[in-house]
Design a protein around this motif. Sequence first.
Motif, mmCIF file in Angstrom:
data_model
loop_
_atom_site.group_PDB
_atom_site.id
_atom_site.type_symbol
_atom_site.label_atom_id
_atom_site.label_comp_id
_atom_site.label_asym_id
_atom_site.label_seq_id
_atom_site.Cartn_x
_atom_site.Cartn_y
_atom_site.Cartn_z
ATOM 1 N N ALA A 12 -5.198 0.281 7.969
ATOM 2 C CA ALA A 12 -3.794 -0.082 8.198
ATOM 3 C C ALA A 12 -3.255 0.708 9.384
ATOM 4 C CB ALA A 12 -2.963 0.211 6.946
ATOM 5 N N ASP A 14 -0.402 1.481 10.770
ATOM 6 C CA ASP A 14 1.056 1.544 10.628
ATOM 7 C C ASP A 14 1.624 2.519 11.660
ATOM 8 O OD1 ASP A 14 1.225 -0.347 8.551
ATOM 9 O OD2 ASP A 14 0.633 1.157 7.081
ATOM 10 N N LYS A 36 -5.478 -3.771 10.295
ATOM 11 C CA LYS A 36 -4.238 -4.364 9.793
ATOM 12 C C LYS A 36 -3.046 -4.045 10.688
ATOM 13 C CE LYS A 36 -1.911 -3.120 5.841
ATOM 14 N NZ LYS A 36 -0.467 -3.303 6.025
ATOM 15 N N ASP A 62 -0.172 -8.412 8.356
ATOM 16 C CA ASP A 62 0.483 -8.176 7.057
ATOM 17 C C ASP A 62 1.992 -8.286 7.198
ATOM 18 O OD1 ASP A 62 0.833 -7.527 4.411
ATOM 19 O OD2 ASP A 62 0.490 -5.382 4.692
ATOM 20 N N LYS A 64 3.818 -10.329 5.073
ATOM 21 C CA LYS A 64 4.354 -10.615 3.722
ATOM 22 C C LYS A 64 5.489 -11.639 3.784
ATOM 23 C CE LYS A 64 3.018 -6.167 1.685
ATOM 24 N NZ LYS A 64 2.618 -5.354 2.837
ATOM 25 N N LEU A 122 3.495 -5.426 -5.302
ATOM 26 C CA LEU A 122 3.235 -4.327 -4.368
ATOM 27 C C LEU A 122 2.659 -3.122 -5.100
ATOM 28 C CD1 LEU A 122 6.490 -4.499 -2.212
ATOM 29 C CD2 LEU A 122 4.204 -5.239 -1.552
ATOM 30 N N VAL A 159 -3.728 -10.097 -2.677
ATOM 31 C CA VAL A 159 -3.589 -8.656 -2.503
ATOM 32 C C VAL A 159 -3.117 -8.095 -3.836
ATOM 33 C CG1 VAL A 159 -2.495 -6.800 -1.198
ATOM 34 C CG2 VAL A 159 -2.935 -9.003 -0.094
ATOM 35 N N PRO A 181 -4.944 -2.545 -1.406
ATOM 36 C CA PRO A 181 -4.359 -1.306 -0.851
ATOM 37 C C PRO A 181 -4.165 -0.292 -1.970
ATOM 38 C CG PRO A 181 -2.775 -3.127 -0.812
ATOM 39 C CD PRO A 181 -3.934 -3.548 -1.680
ATOM 40 N N ARG A 184 -7.390 5.626 -2.227
ATOM 41 C CA ARG A 184 -7.364 7.008 -1.755
ATOM 42 C C ARG A 184 -8.704 7.669 -2.006
ATOM 43 N NH1 ARG A 184 -3.776 5.467 0.597
ATOM 44 N NH2 ARG A 184 -1.607 6.112 0.669
ATOM 45 N N GLN A 193 2.165 5.520 -3.080
ATOM 46 C CA GLN A 193 1.421 4.509 -3.837
ATOM 47 C C GLN A 193 1.391 4.915 -5.316
ATOM 48 O OE1 GLN A 193 0.660 1.773 -2.622
ATOM 49 N NE2 GLN A 193 0.020 1.940 -0.487
ATOM 50 N N VAL A 212 -6.826 0.989 3.757
ATOM 51 C CA VAL A 212 -6.512 2.426 3.772
ATOM 52 C C VAL A 212 -5.749 2.729 5.055
ATOM 53 C CG1 VAL A 212 -7.418 4.767 3.599
ATOM 54 C CG2 VAL A 212 -8.653 2.892 2.505
ATOM 55 N N GLY A 213 -4.600 3.359 4.898
ATOM 56 C CA GLY A 213 -3.784 3.718 6.053
ATOM 57 C C GLY A 213 -3.753 5.213 6.281
ATOM 58 N N ARG A 214 -2.739 5.866 5.689
ATOM 59 C CA ARG A 214 -2.471 7.275 5.996
ATOM 60 C C ARG A 214 -3.641 8.245 5.809
ATOM 61 N NH1 ARG A 214 3.037 6.770 2.758
ATOM 62 N NH2 ARG A 214 1.681 5.210 1.802
ATOM 63 N N PRO A 215 -4.504 8.064 4.795
ATOM 64 C CA PRO A 215 -5.633 9.013 4.698
ATOM 65 C C PRO A 215 -6.521 8.989 5.958
ATOM 66 C CG PRO A 215 -5.378 7.834 2.637
ATOM 67 C CD PRO A 215 -4.448 7.180 3.636
HETATM 68 O O1 C5P Z 1 -1.036 4.462 4.088
HETATM 69 P P1 C5P Z 1 -1.491 3.588 2.979
HETATM 70 O O2 C5P Z 1 -2.977 3.670 2.720
HETATM 71 O O3 C5P Z 1 -0.691 3.775 1.693
HETATM 72 O O4 C5P Z 1 -1.209 2.116 3.501
HETATM 73 C C1 C5P Z 1 -1.339 0.975 2.700
HETATM 74 C C2 C5P Z 1 -0.998 -0.239 3.500
HETATM 75 O O5 C5P Z 1 -1.132 -1.400 2.673
HETATM 76 C C3 C5P Z 1 0.412 -0.258 4.057
HETATM 77 O O6 C5P Z 1 0.319 -0.816 5.358
HETATM 78 C C4 C5P Z 1 1.188 -1.200 3.135
HETATM 79 O O7 C5P Z 1 2.178 -1.930 3.821
HETATM 80 C C5 C5P Z 1 0.078 -2.132 2.662
HETATM 81 N N1 C5P Z 1 0.279 -2.806 1.371
HETATM 82 C C6 C5P Z 1 0.504 -2.117 0.189
HETATM 83 N N2 C5P Z 1 0.676 -2.806 -0.980
HETATM 84 C C7 C5P Z 1 0.601 -4.140 -1.000
HETATM 85 C C8 C5P Z 1 0.344 -4.827 0.200
HETATM 86 C C9 C5P Z 1 0.177 -4.126 1.371
HETATM 87 O O8 C5P Z 1 0.530 -0.894 0.185
HETATM 88 N N3 C5P Z 1 0.698 -4.798 -2.143
#
Ligand code: C5P
Length: 235
Positions: A12, A14, A36, A62, A64, A122, A159, A181, A184, A193, A212-215
């Motif tokens: 991700a 972001d 993403k 993404d 949504k 979500l 998702v 998503p 971790r 999350q 996976v984004g922030r990690p």
């Molecule tokens: O940083 P992290 O790993 O939490 O990022 C998760 C990514 O997945 C974010 O870009 C968030 O917008 C996306 N996402 C989510 N939950 C969903 C759909 C998308 O966290 N149901």
Amino acid sequence: MSAALRCGLCVALDAPDLATAEAWARATAPHAALLKVGLELFSAEGGAAVRAIGRHAPVFLDLKLHDIPNTVAGAVRALTPLRPAWLTIHAAGGPQMIAAAREAAEKAGGADRIRLLAVTVLTSIDAATLAETGISGGPVQQVLRLGRLAMEAGADGLVCSPREVAPLRDALGEAPVLVVPGVRPAGSAADDQARVATPEEMAEAGADFIVVGRPITKAADPGAAAASIGAALRA
Ligand code: C5P
């Protein structure tokens, strides 16, 4: 083929601007199946971000989408020239909205059309938050309800959070592509999350892609962080 072998990493991106996202894309693309582009980057840079990131790996766009069927269909048509591989829409938009998105994707893209992923609940939403919005029964029940509805209406995949992968596979079989998503690596922060699991657990449960984004993006070395998650998925 085992579930573990087919589970790919989606990073991700972001980021607030394209320069940052491209730096992450260059570092992580060798270890990623998808990159993403989310709301933040798309809002800042528009379609140029999708085209630029698409030079590194297939793009998961993404956004949504959640609106009346005619408006969502128009957005899908407008996004088709950017050639994202996957696009998210909200399952809660209902079957007519999902069907309209699918029809627009087919008409505008043909065989090479955008694939549609329906977002169920979500991953940041837990049972208490869901109840506050008027939905009782908890996330798993709601994800199964929305997942079934979305696949019947024409979505290519779903998702969902880590906890719903196994129940969705039991209920809907192999057909839906499951994108997860809230993943971790062991020992990293959950951030915002609410329902998290490790990459290995998700590969085992039958996810097709983990997001996976922030990690990765907040790591001192994003390329190394992505490589280590890629290796965990193959293990
Ligand atoms: O940083 P992290 O790993 O939490 O990022 C998760 C990514 O997945 C974010 O870009 C968030 O917008 C996306 N996402 C989510 N939950 C969903 C759909 C998308 O966290 N149901």
